[in-house]
Design a protein around this motif. Sequence first.
Motif, PDB file in Angstrom:
ATOM      1  N   SER A 120       0.810  -1.213   0.000  1.00 42.21           N
ATOM      2  CA  SER A 120       0.000   0.000   0.000  1.00 42.21           C
ATOM      3  C   SER A 120       0.844   1.264   0.000  1.00 42.21           C
ATOM      4  O   SER A 120       0.308   2.361   0.172  1.00 42.21           O
ATOM      5  CB  SER A 120      -0.939   0.009   1.215  1.00 42.21           C
ATOM      6  OG  SER A 120      -1.870  -1.055   1.129  1.00 42.21           O
ATOM      7  N   VAL A 121       2.161   1.131  -0.169  1.00 44.89           N
ATOM      8  CA  VAL A 121       3.056   2.299  -0.159  1.00 44.89           C
ATOM      9  C   VAL A 121       4.055   2.187  -1.306  1.00 44.89           C
ATOM     10  O   VAL A 121       4.633   1.123  -1.533  1.00 44.89           O
ATOM     11  CB  VAL A 121       3.824   2.426   1.169  1.00 44.89           C
ATOM     12  CG1 VAL A 121       4.672   3.701   1.177  1.00 44.89           C
ATOM     13  CG2 VAL A 121       2.870   2.426   2.367  1.00 44.89           C
ATOM     14  N   ILE A 122       4.255   3.299  -2.018  1.00 42.68           N
ATOM     15  CA  ILE A 122       5.393   3.458  -2.910  1.00 42.68           C
ATOM     16  C   ILE A 122       6.369   4.379  -2.199  1.00 42.68           C
ATOM     17  O   ILE A 122       6.046   5.537  -1.925  1.00 42.68           O
ATOM     18  CB  ILE A 122       4.979   4.059  -4.273  1.00 42.68           C
ATOM     19  CG1 ILE A 122       3.958   3.162  -4.969  1.00 42.68           C
ATOM     20  CG2 ILE A 122       6.206   4.271  -5.151  1.00 42.68           C
ATOM     21  CD1 ILE A 122       4.475   1.790  -5.354  1.00 42.68           C
ATOM     22  N   TYR A 123       7.546   3.862  -1.868  1.00 44.15           N
ATOM     23  CA  TYR A 123       8.520   4.594  -1.050  1.00 44.15           C
ATOM     24  C   TYR A 123       9.501   5.328  -1.972  1.00 44.15           C
ATOM     25  O   TYR A 123      10.366   4.712  -2.591  1.00 44.15           O
ATOM     26  CB  TYR A 123       9.288   3.636  -0.144  1.00 44.15           C
ATOM     27  CG  TYR A 123       8.423   2.807   0.777  1.00 44.15           C
ATOM     28  CD1 TYR A 123       8.204   3.197   2.094  1.00 44.15           C
ATOM     29  CD2 TYR A 123       7.833   1.612   0.346  1.00 44.15           C
ATOM     30  CE1 TYR A 123       7.418   2.431   2.953  1.00 44.15           C
ATOM     31  CE2 TYR A 123       7.045   0.838   1.191  1.00 44.15           C
ATOM     32  CZ  TYR A 123       6.848   1.253   2.495  1.00 44.15           C
ATOM     33  OH  TYR A 123       6.069   0.486   3.333  1.00 44.15           O
ATOM     34  N   LEU A 124       9.373   6.645  -2.029  1.00 45.99           N
ATOM     35  CA  LEU A 124      10.206   7.439  -2.929  1.00 45.99           C
ATOM     36  C   LEU A 124      11.414   8.043  -2.228  1.00 45.99           C
ATOM     37  O   LEU A 124      12.364   8.466  -2.883  1.00 45.99           O
ATOM     38  CB  LEU A 124       9.366   8.544  -3.573  1.00 45.99           C
ATOM     39  CG  LEU A 124       8.234   8.017  -4.460  1.00 45.99           C
ATOM     40  CD1 LEU A 124       7.282   9.129  -4.844  1.00 45.99           C
ATOM     41  CD2 LEU A 124       8.787   7.349  -5.697  1.00 45.99           C
ATOM     42  N   GLY A 125      11.387   8.108  -0.906  1.00 43.41           N
ATOM     43  CA  GLY A 125      12.534   8.620  -0.162  1.00 43.41           C
ATOM     44  C   GLY A 125      13.568   7.536   0.070  1.00 43.41           C
ATOM     45  O   GLY A 125      13.301   6.339  -0.077  1.00 43.41           O
ATOM     46  N   ALA A 126      14.764   7.969   0.454  1.00 43.70           N
ATOM     47  CA  ALA A 126      15.880   7.043   0.631  1.00 43.70           C
ATOM     48  C   ALA A 126      15.654   6.096   1.803  1.00 43.70           C
ATOM     49  O   ALA A 126      15.125   6.473   2.847  1.00 43.70           O
ATOM     50  CB  ALA A 126      17.172   7.819   0.830  1.00 43.70           C
ATOM     51  N   ALA A 127      16.078   4.847   1.625  1.00 43.51           N
ATOM     52  CA  ALA A 127      16.135   3.839   2.683  1.00 43.51           C
ATOM     53  C   ALA A 127      17.512   3.912   3.354  1.00 43.51           C
ATOM     54  O   ALA A 127      18.417   4.594   2.864  1.00 43.51           O
ATOM     55  CB  ALA A 127      15.893   2.454   2.074  1.00 43.51           C
ATOM     56  N   PRO A 128      17.721   3.220   4.478  1.00 49.29           N
ATOM     57  CA  PRO A 128      18.979   3.357   5.218  1.00 49.29           C
ATOM     58  C   PRO A 128      20.239   3.089   4.404  1.00 49.29           C
ATOM     59  O   PRO A 128      21.262   3.752   4.608  1.00 49.29           O
ATOM     60  CB  PRO A 128      18.835   2.344   6.359  1.00 49.29           C
ATOM     61  CG  PRO A 128      17.375   2.215   6.572  1.00 49.29           C
ATOM     62  CD  PRO A 128      16.753   2.365   5.215  1.00 49.29           C
ATOM     63  N   ASN A 129      20.203   2.118   3.494  1.00 47.35           N
ATOM     64  CA  ASN A 129      21.417   1.832   2.718  1.00 47.35           C
ATOM     65  C   ASN A 129      21.692   2.903   1.673  1.00 47.35           C
ATOM     66  O   ASN A 129      22.748   2.896   1.035  1.00 47.35           O
ATOM     67  CB  ASN A 129      21.320   0.459   2.040  1.00 47.35           C
ATOM     68  CG  ASN A 129      20.345   0.440   0.882  1.00 47.35           C
ATOM     69  OD1 ASN A 129      19.179   0.828   1.027  1.00 47.35           O
ATOM     70  ND2 ASN A 129      20.804  -0.029  -0.269  1.00 47.35           N
ATOM     71  N   GLN A 130      20.759   3.873   1.543  1.00 48.13           N
ATOM     72  CA  GLN A 130      20.936   4.947   0.567  1.00 48.13           C
ATOM     73  C   GLN A 130      21.220   6.298   1.218  1.00 48.13           C
ATOM     74  O   GLN A 130      21.530   7.256   0.525  1.00 48.13           O
ATOM     75  CB  GLN A 130      19.684   5.057  -0.310  1.00 48.13           C
ATOM     76  CG  GLN A 130      19.412   3.806  -1.140  1.00 48.13           C
ATOM     77  CD  GLN A 130      18.013   3.789  -1.699  1.00 48.13           C
ATOM     78  OE1 GLN A 130      17.058   4.218  -1.047  1.00 48.13           O
ATOM     79  NE2 GLN A 130      17.866   3.301  -2.919  1.00 48.13           N
ATOM     80  N   HIS A 131      21.084   6.384   2.545  1.00 51.60           N
ATOM     81  CA  HIS A 131      21.435   7.648   3.216  1.00 51.60           C
ATOM     82  C   HIS A 131      22.283   7.439   4.466  1.00 51.60           C
ATOM     83  O   HIS A 131      23.309   8.074   4.629  1.00 51.60           O
ATOM     84  CB  HIS A 131      20.191   8.497   3.527  1.00 51.60           C
ATOM     85  CG  HIS A 131      19.179   7.857   4.427  1.00 51.60           C
ATOM     86  ND1 HIS A 131      19.353   7.688   5.772  1.00 51.60           N
ATOM     87  CD2 HIS A 131      17.942   7.362   4.158  1.00 51.60           C
ATOM     88  CE1 HIS A 131      18.289   7.129   6.312  1.00 51.60           C
ATOM     89  NE2 HIS A 131      17.415   6.912   5.343  1.00 51.60           N
ATOM     90  N   MET A 132      21.899   6.491   5.330  1.00 52.60           N
ATOM     91  CA  MET A 132      22.645   6.298   6.574  1.00 52.60           C
ATOM     92  C   MET A 132      23.987   5.615   6.334  1.00 52.60           C
ATOM     93  O   MET A 132      25.040   6.068   6.807  1.00 52.60           O
ATOM     94  CB  MET A 132      21.800   5.457   7.546  1.00 52.60           C
ATOM     95  CG  MET A 132      22.413   5.301   8.928  1.00 52.60           C
ATOM     96  SD  MET A 132      22.353   6.877   9.785  1.00 52.60           S
ATOM     97  CE  MET A 132      23.386   6.564  11.207  1.00 52.60           C
ATOM     98  N   LEU A 133      23.965   4.515   5.602  1.00 53.73           N
ATOM     99  CA  LEU A 133      25.201   3.747   5.428  1.00 53.73           C
ATOM    100  C   LEU A 133      26.261   4.487   4.615  1.00 53.73           C
ATOM    101  O   LEU A 133      27.445   4.422   4.973  1.00 53.73           O
ATOM    102  CB  LEU A 133      24.897   2.382   4.807  1.00 53.73           C
ATOM    103  CG  LEU A 133      24.003   1.461   5.647  1.00 53.73           C
ATOM    104  CD1 LEU A 133      23.977   0.067   5.057  1.00 53.73           C
ATOM    105  CD2 LEU A 133      24.432   1.421   7.109  1.00 53.73           C
ATOM    106  N   PRO A 134      25.921   5.206   3.545  1.00 61.38           N
ATOM    107  CA  PRO A 134      26.963   5.978   2.861  1.00 61.38           C
ATOM    108  C   PRO A 134      27.621   7.013   3.765  1.00 61.38           C
ATOM    109  O   PRO A 134      28.836   7.238   3.689  1.00 61.38           O
ATOM    110  CB  PRO A 134      26.203   6.651   1.714  1.00 61.38           C
ATOM    111  CG  PRO A 134      25.063   5.749   1.442  1.00 61.38           C
ATOM    112  CD  PRO A 134      24.640   5.229   2.786  1.00 61.38           C
ATOM    113  N   LEU A 135      26.830   7.646   4.635  1.00 58.32           N
ATOM    114  CA  LEU A 135      27.393   8.630   5.557  1.00 58.32           C
ATOM    115  C   LEU A 135      28.333   7.968   6.560  1.00 58.32           C
ATOM    116  O   LEU A 135      29.438   8.463   6.818  1.00 58.32           O
ATOM    117  CB  LEU A 135      26.254   9.345   6.292  1.00 58.32           C
ATOM    118  CG  LEU A 135      26.681  10.431   7.295  1.00 58.32           C
ATOM    119  CD1 LEU A 135      27.396  11.574   6.592  1.00 58.32           C
ATOM    120  CD2 LEU A 135      25.455  10.943   8.059  1.00 58.32           C
ATOM    121  N   LEU A 136      27.918   6.827   7.127  1.00 60.58           N
ATOM    122  CA  LEU A 136      28.768   6.138   8.098  1.00 60.58           C
ATOM    123  C   LEU A 136      30.017   5.571   7.439  1.00 60.58           C
ATOM    124  O   LEU A 136      31.108   5.601   8.028  1.00 60.58           O
ATOM    125  CB  LEU A 136      27.979   5.014   8.773  1.00 60.58           C
ATOM    126  CG  LEU A 136      26.843   5.454   9.703  1.00 60.58           C
ATOM    127  CD1 LEU A 136      26.096   4.242  10.232  1.00 60.58           C
ATOM    128  CD2 LEU A 136      27.366   6.314  10.853  1.00 60.58           C
TER     129      LEU A 136
END
Length: 385
Positions: A120-136
Amino acid sequence: MTATSASAQEHVIPVGILYSVSGDYAVIGREMLNGILLAIEEINANPLYDFTLAPIVRDPGGSLDKYYQDCHDLLYRHGVRHLIGCYTSAARKTILPLLEGANALLWHSARYEGFESSNSVIYLGAAPNQHMLPLLRWLLQQQDVEMYHVGSNYVWSWEMDRITREVVIPAGGNVLESKLLPLGEENVDELIADIIIRRPKVLLNTMVGKSAYSFYRAWHQASLQQPWMNEVLKLSLTLCEPEVAMIGAEALEGYLVSASWFQSINTPANREFLRCYRQRFGESVSPSVDSQSAWLAGHLLARAIHRQGNAEVEAVRCAVLQDEMDSPAGSIRIDADNNHSWLTPRLARCHNGKLESFWQAPEAIKPDPWLAWVDLDNLGQRGDS
């Protein structure tokens, strides 16, 4: 009613818009609303489409009860089957049972913490491997980590804290403390005092809304008396362009931000998006990564309806999984495994009031909301790319 007017009426598709343009995170809500309204205006002016999207806008004001009430009203009084909205995960999770019960589809534009996948959701924002992990990953390649985490006390910061610990500690770093304040809490004096005592080398901020704004300003004021605070590497997973001018550039100088889109992306698609956005809303406006995702939601929805010839949820969901679009953030497509977007991670540094991108992944990354394919233990090894 004539046959012509009946036909035209059948091609008007109601779209629910649920963004808080008042309350604790009104600045972001307004820019997200701008993004989807711009998209709908462009879609309705495009002769390619033989339908009209009719936005029904609601402002829950950051209240979870209002999110539920407004969503229920849109679904059952207005017959909406496509909703675009929600900034916080608390809001999304509040309305998700309604969406699933009504077989409706939420186009969710905000970055989030992952660990969810709903039909029931199309997720257009970043998931953790696309924002958190690159930063870490970038952080661990730069220095040894002694981190202090400040956040808002809800699922976004809970999961960001857990992921951070699972990456940083095996790599030899340390999370000195994690302090989470209630959503909307603006009294940060005790928090600043505790940070001064602990003297971290790295600060991670996952606060949202007024809490974050108060913290940024209070940190800056404290740093005038505590010069060592200016040497702390400051990271944010929530800060975006429209907040910079409002908070004050001097309070945000040097912050590193992870996101899939920044205004500084120099591509024809992004330059055109910014031109249209400012032409519509004024040169002083400052769209965010979430504005761009909200705009993208409208266009992907319209393309899916056009491909299938109707707005039925199952048909639209099937069509969007077959699409790929050259967006302001680069090439975008929705992953059939989890309904999340393939996105290109980027890092930016706040300098002189602007978020200047200094790193990006070489290509779009498959979304991994469950972190099922990432070896967190080896993420922080030197030389890992």
